[in-house]
Design a protein around this motif. Structure first.
Motif, mmCIF file in Angstrom:
data_model
loop_
_atom_site.group_PDB
_atom_site.id
_atom_site.type_symbol
_atom_site.label_atom_id
_atom_site.label_comp_id
_atom_site.label_asym_id
_atom_site.label_seq_id
_atom_site.Cartn_x
_atom_site.Cartn_y
_atom_site.Cartn_z
ATOM 1 N N ALA A 183 -28.945 14.927 6.943
ATOM 2 C CA ALA A 183 -28.628 15.880 8.016
ATOM 3 C C ALA A 183 -27.920 17.097 7.422
ATOM 4 O O ALA A 183 -28.211 18.244 7.791
ATOM 5 N N LEU A 184 -27.006 16.825 6.500
ATOM 6 C CA LEU A 184 -26.297 17.921 5.831
ATOM 7 C C LEU A 184 -27.281 18.820 5.096
ATOM 8 O O LEU A 184 -27.226 20.054 5.169
ATOM 9 N N ASN A 188 -28.343 22.773 5.906
ATOM 10 C CA ASN A 188 -28.298 23.813 4.884
ATOM 11 C C ASN A 188 -29.612 24.583 4.772
ATOM 12 O O ASN A 188 -29.626 25.801 4.603
ATOM 13 N N VAL A 189 -30.717 23.839 4.876
ATOM 14 C CA VAL A 189 -32.028 24.494 4.763
ATOM 15 C C VAL A 189 -32.271 25.427 5.949
ATOM 16 O O VAL A 189 -32.693 26.577 5.783
ATOM 17 N N VAL A 190 -31.964 24.927 7.155
ATOM 18 C CA VAL A 190 -32.138 25.768 8.353
ATOM 19 C C VAL A 190 -31.302 27.036 8.216
ATOM 20 O O VAL A 190 -31.763 28.151 8.485
ATOM 21 N N TYR A 191 -30.088 26.843 7.756
ATOM 22 C CA TYR A 191 -29.151 27.945 7.558
ATOM 23 C C TYR A 191 -29.763 29.015 6.652
ATOM 24 O O TYR A 191 -29.832 30.203 6.996
ATOM 25 N N SER A 192 -30.261 28.571 5.496
ATOM 26 C CA SER A 192 -30.755 29.570 4.542
ATOM 27 C C SER A 192 -32.033 30.234 5.044
ATOM 28 O O SER A 192 -32.281 31.401 4.764
ATOM 29 N N ARG A 193 -32.837 29.510 5.828
ATOM 30 C CA ARG A 193 -34.044 30.150 6.379
ATOM 31 C C ARG A 193 -33.696 31.227 7.395
ATOM 32 O O ARG A 193 -34.321 32.273 7.441
ATOM 33 N N ARG A 194 -32.679 30.916 8.220
ATOM 34 C CA ARG A 194 -32.233 31.918 9.185
ATOM 35 C C ARG A 194 -31.672 33.141 8.459
ATOM 36 O O ARG A 194 -31.771 34.265 8.922
ATOM 37 N N LEU A 261 -21.332 22.936 9.067
ATOM 38 C CA LEU A 261 -21.412 22.291 7.757
ATOM 39 C C LEU A 261 -20.102 21.581 7.436
ATOM 40 O O LEU A 261 -20.081 20.556 6.764
ATOM 41 N N GLU A 262 -19.022 22.166 7.940
ATOM 42 C CA GLU A 262 -17.702 21.594 7.701
ATOM 43 C C GLU A 262 -17.522 20.292 8.497
ATOM 44 O O GLU A 262 -16.941 19.325 8.019
ATOM 45 N N ILE A 307 -24.359 22.838 -2.284
ATOM 46 C CA ILE A 307 -25.797 22.929 -2.019
ATOM 47 C C ILE A 307 -26.043 24.061 -1.024
ATOM 48 O O ILE A 307 -26.971 24.855 -1.169
ATOM 49 N N GLY A 308 -25.161 24.134 -0.025
ATOM 50 C CA GLY A 308 -25.268 25.201 0.965
ATOM 51 C C GLY A 308 -25.095 26.577 0.340
ATOM 52 O O GLY A 308 -25.804 27.514 0.674
ATOM 53 N N TRP A 309 -24.163 26.681 -0.603
ATOM 54 C CA TRP A 309 -23.951 27.988 -1.244
ATOM 55 C C TRP A 309 -25.207 28.448 -1.947
ATOM 56 O O TRP A 309 -25.605 29.605 -1.845
ATOM 57 N N VAL A 310 -25.820 27.519 -2.680
ATOM 58 C CA VAL A 310 -27.045 27.891 -3.404
ATOM 59 C C VAL A 310 -28.129 28.300 -2.414
ATOM 60 O O VAL A 310 -28.734 29.365 -2.540
ATOM 61 N N LEU A 311 -28.335 27.460 -1.389
ATOM 62 C CA LEU A 311 -29.399 27.759 -0.435
ATOM 63 C C LEU A 311 -29.128 29.068 0.302
ATOM 64 O O LEU A 311 -30.049 29.848 0.562
#
Ligand SMILES: Nc1ncnc2c1ncn2[C@@H]1O[C@H](COP(=O)(O)OP(=O)(O)OP(=O)(O)O)[C@@H](O)[C@H]1O
Ligand SMILES: [Mg+2]
Length: 624
Positions: A183-184, A188-194, A261-262, A307-311
């Protein structure tokens, strides 16, 4: 500019990262090793804390006393883990920083190198501000995700380790992990796509803002004298406003996703406590195990963010990379030939144009290009001086560019000593011809460096000889530090005429066999101009005279030429000696006379070489 949809931005971003890893594999390995060590120590710390609670604290509470030995052992274990963690962080940070800055430096060099290789036609189509931004913020953006990348890779390893250790502990708790970790990742993926289109837009606007700033500072003279400050300011303000809006929309999205994410790992901890309490009652797990797993979810929360930062940086990276690649992959190179012109004794060269047609490429590919020159045929015989005369916009500078091969003709040929200039090697071309351009350019360096340009065989003696020929030795000798004087950015500390004579000396220092002067002495006193030209035709130092193609207006200058070529609207209309043309070509006579009158009027109000340039040539890049 982001050519793909946001859907494939992750895939394309990962390919950019793959490229980075291929370029710096060893440093990347060091960083990832550090990161994996850190990740494993995070898991270990959770289990040690669990053990301390289950085996030391709980019995101690029950008994009312602490066993010193157990406590010392726990402390030692925690200390050991901390030391390894620090080593891991150190390796990761050092490696990631090294990798990021090395890649940035490498690509900055590649981009600027490419700028110099690309032909003038390409530069005509691309704004300076954009080029600055390509070499600067686009290169930086492309490699932003490198900083958190090793951390993220280490975290992935850590997550796998965590799931394995969860399964070894208890299947029910492992299921919680299997629900939370993906889920995390998905969040993250949805976040980076947006984020993708927003970041791409912001990156493009950064380039535009820097472009506008560059143009209005560069044109400070025009902006000020024409009272355009308000318009320039509002043009800039509009773009800066767009950039602000784009960045705010980036921030807003971040504001929505960051808390999510937090929160997710905290929800995981909650689920672990609920499920764990049930399993504890069933006797399936021990207190030690429950505390370990709950603690594991707490300490995992932070690294998973990597992972989120990279994405999140991927879209910006892809946008930057696309723009960098556009430069690196730009075609239209001007290939040089294999023929070297090396006469045993340096003799003046013969330049010939044969039925040359030329047109500038249109700014946009679909527009038709108009013809600027047509059927241009003429010769500058060895050792002769030919003057190119014509009204403004007639194509004189274009002919000069063709003569030194800054551009190539559409059809027809330009030859030097009978060899097509396209056949010549770059070195041969550079040592044979020299152009003194209409707009003088001097580097922010010393007088000496500006003239010698690090070319071999040009020492102080040659520099002074060139300065003498350009009638510039007097003012250079009077400069506070002589040849070592810094001339300021674009030569701001020099007058227009001084700058022109410096660029002339630069051309002469290379002892070219063909000299092309494009209105190169217009800011110099007419008497000095004639003296310079006379000196070039019959050098007093015993050297061979060069062939000269000179764009000129002044009667005294033109009169020195062996032949005059009169051009109008890209065609050679007449040729002959100055006196012949004056008598036979009315347009020519009008032009020369009109120029002379204007010059005389100017002469009364102005002294040459005392004009201090207003432009300061500010190069400012506004970024972020
Ligand atoms: N980079 C360019 N892109 C498109 N068109 C250009 C470019 N440079 C010049 N031109 C066009 O080519 C024509 C000839 O220009 P050129 O600079 O050769 O004239 P010129 O005779 O040197 O004029 P001047 O006496 O004012 O220096 C002009 O119509 C000009 O508008
Ligand atoms: Mg010109």
């Amino acid at each position: 500019m982001a050519s793909g949809t946001s859907r494939d931005v992750v895939g394309r971003g990962l390919r950019v990262l793959g490229q980075a890893i291929r370029e710096q594999p060893r440093i990347f390995a060091v960083a990832v090793t550090g990161s994996v060590l850190f990740g494993l120590m995070v898991i270990a710390s959770a289990y040690v804390v669990g053990a301390v609670v289950g085996k030391v604290v709980v019995p101690a509470v029950a008994r009312g006393s602490v066993t010193d030995g157990a406590l010392a052992l726990a402390a030692a274990a925690l200390f050991g883990i901390s030391v390894l963690r620090v080593v891991g962080i150190f390796g990761r940070r050092l490696g990631a920083g090294y990798m990021q800055y090395r890649l940035q430096a490498t690509y900055r060099r590649r981009v600027t190198r490419r700028y110099l290789d690309l032909p003038l036609a390409w530069h005509h189509r691309n704004a300076t501000g954009t080029l600055l931004s390509n070499a600067n913020s686009d290169v930086e953006a492309a490699w932003y995700p490198i900083a958190p990348l090793p951390f993220a890779v280490g975290t992935l390893v850590m997550l796998v380790g965590a799931v394995v250790s969860l399964f070894l502990t208890d299947w029910a708790l492992a299921l919680v992990g299997l629900a939370v970790f993906p889920a995390l990742f998905a969040l993250n993926v949805v976040y980076s796509r947006r984020m993708a289109p927003r970041q791409a837009r912001a990156q493009r606007l950064r380039a535009e803002v820097s472009g506008i700033a560059h143009e209005s500072f560069d044109g400070a003279l025009v902006v000020k004298t024409m009272g355009r400050e308000a318009q320039e300011t509002s043009r800039f303000a509009a773009r800066a406003g767009d950039l602000r809006d784009a960045l705010i929309s980036v921030g807003r999205l971040r504001g929505v996703f960051d808390p999510m994410l937090e929160t997710l790992p905290s929800l995981g901890t909650l689920a672990v406590l609920v499920v764990g309490a049930i399993r504890l009652r069933q006797g399936a797990i021990t207190v030690t195990e429950l505390v370990s797993v709950a603690f594991l979810f707490t300490v995992l929360a932070f690294p998973v963010r990597a992972i989120g930062w990279v994405l999140a940086e991927l879209p910006r990276s892809v946008a930057g990379w696309d723009r960098v690649r556009r430069v690196l992959d730009a075609t239209g190179e001007m290939p040089y030939g294999e023929v070297a012109l090396d006469p045993a004794t340096p003799a003046p060269a013969t330049l010939a144009f044969h039925d040359v047609h030329f047109g500038y490429e249109p700014a946009e590919a679909h527009l038709p290009g108009t013809e600027v020159l047509g059927e241009v045929t003429f010769t500058v015989p060895a050792g002769k001086t030919v003057a190119l005369v014509g009204p403004t916009g007639a194509g004189k500078s274009t002919i000069a560019s063709l003569a030194v091969r800054l551009v190539d003709p559409r059809t027809g040929t330009v030859t030097l000593d009978g060899v097509d200039v396209r056949e010549l090697t770059a070195a041969s071309l550079a040592s044979t011809v020299a152009l003194v351009a209409q707009v003088p350019f001097v580097f922010d360096d010393t007088v000496r460096a500006n003239i010698a340009l690090d070319r071999p065989g040009i020492g102080d003696e040659e520099v002074w000889a060139a300065l003498r020929l350009a009638e510039a030795d007097g003012f250079v000798a009077a400069l506070p530090e002589g040849l070592d004087t810094m001339v300021g950015e674009r030569g701001t500390s020099l007058s227009g005429g001084q700058r022109q004579r410096l660029t002339l000396a630069r051309a002469l220092a290379g002892r070219p066999r063909l000299l092309v002067l494009d209105d190169a002495t217009s800011a110099v006193d007419p008497r000095v101009e004639a003296a310079i030209l006379a000196g070039l035709r019959t050098p007093t130092d015993g050297g061979a005279p060069a062939s000269i193609l000179v764009v000129a207006y002044r009667r005294a200058t033109i009169a020195l030429a062996d032949e005059v070529i009169y051009v109008e609207q890209g065609r050679v209309v007449a040729r002959g000696t100055h006196t012949d043309l004056l008598a036979t070509v009315p347009g020519y006579a009008d032009l020369v006379t009109a120029y002379e009158q204007a010059e005389q009027e100017r002469e009364q109000t102005r002294t040459y070489d005392e004009v201090t340039p207003l432009t300061s040539g500010l190069e400012v890049e506004v970024d972020r």
